[in-house]
Design a protein around this motif. Sequence first.
Motif, mmCIF file in Angstrom:
data_model
loop_
_atom_site.group_PDB
_atom_site.id
_atom_site.type_symbol
_atom_site.label_atom_id
_atom_site.label_comp_id
_atom_site.label_asym_id
_atom_site.label_seq_id
_atom_site.Cartn_x
_atom_site.Cartn_y
_atom_site.Cartn_z
ATOM 1 N N ALA A 278 -13.186 -39.979 47.536
ATOM 2 C CA ALA A 278 -11.895 -39.414 47.920
ATOM 3 C C ALA A 278 -10.994 -40.420 48.607
ATOM 4 O O ALA A 278 -9.776 -40.233 48.674
ATOM 5 C CB ALA A 278 -12.113 -38.208 48.844
ATOM 6 N N TRP A 308 -15.669 -34.113 46.182
ATOM 7 C CA TRP A 308 -14.767 -35.076 46.835
ATOM 8 C C TRP A 308 -15.533 -35.682 48.008
ATOM 9 O O TRP A 308 -15.602 -35.120 49.094
ATOM 10 C CB TRP A 308 -13.522 -34.338 47.307
ATOM 11 N N PHE A 332 -15.496 -30.548 49.281
ATOM 12 C CA PHE A 332 -15.124 -31.728 50.057
ATOM 13 C C PHE A 332 -16.232 -32.032 51.057
ATOM 14 O O PHE A 332 -16.540 -31.199 51.925
ATOM 15 C CB PHE A 332 -13.803 -31.479 50.788
#
Length: 382
Positions: A278, A308, A332
């Motif tokens: 990311a 991510w 994430f």
Amino acid sequence: MRAALVGVDFGKGDFAASLDELGLLSSSAGAEPILTILGKRSSPDPALYVGSGKAQEIAQAVEDEHLDIVVFNHALSPAQQRNLERVLKVRVVDRTSLILDIFAQRAQSHEGKVQVELAQLQHLATRLIRGWTHLERQKGGIGLRGPGETQLETDRRLIGERVKGLRAKLKKLQRQHETQRRARGRSNMLSVSLVGYTNAGKSTLFNAMTKAQVYAADQLFATLDTTSRRVYLGDVGSVVISDTVGFIRELPHQLVAAFRATLEETIHADVLLHVVDASSPTRLEQVEQVNAVLKEIGADHIPQILIWNKIDAAGLEPAVERDEYDKIRRVFISAQTGEGVDLLREAIAEFAAKEHASQTSEQPSADADDMRFTAFDQHTNL
């Protein structure tokens, strides 16, 4: 080994990112990049790739800086490589040869070494045949009556025999993998493969999820050998997670072909965890590059969850992103710090539960390996 890096901008793709990658590849191979020489052309020069003027500029730099090797950020033809070495008077390596060399250094398992040797021999065979075609055209002459052609045929035959033997070994290994996959299929165990651009953090994530001690480093192609581990996810039971080789732009086709045995884990997975750095400014392009290789190996139909990674470096927070159909779109995380890894476990457990529900509501399949769950987007919009 002191090296000069050479890049020619043809006005296509992300030239700067590709050049940065070349520096990392060179360092990974054991070279020390001393300087970078840039050029701009509309098309490659047939003889020297960079043209005679730029070749002389490189030759002067080699002499002034006492360089040992010149690394091109492009695939050179055998003739171009020979011509450049004649002008520069040092060894010339192209991007393909550089990646092959790194793979040769990093391969640890028997399977990995077999795959790398096969790719190297296929690369060498192409250059050997093309490099000797001038002898094939000769009808005689002093020093050119027979022996050259005989040596060429001998070299071809020896390489051909070795390639044949290596392919036979890989087929045997593929059969062993197939047996293992069928055993997992009979136990209804979900198969998860980590894929992604090289150095995206796949092995670090694998270790975080499985408590394994797989080699992980901040370098390109730290992982070449597929490693699989079982992970227990509570009510849904255990799943098998596999760490695989990373991809890169302009990955040599012979490497993709040679590593098909390793990549079989990816092709037969139930879901792919597509790990993305990311914090990388070229992350979207890297996602495209990975998807292009997945398509090449026939794995583009398998559902993906985008991971991510490295959110600590990107200034992001742990989260799960869903689309309008409540399908998981992205997770994430930071594999390094552990942030968000629990969310990823929950995402995999959710996927496993839905697949189990899908399997029990359908007629039994003759081959459990062929069952695929399609609740997650096959191609995720970024």
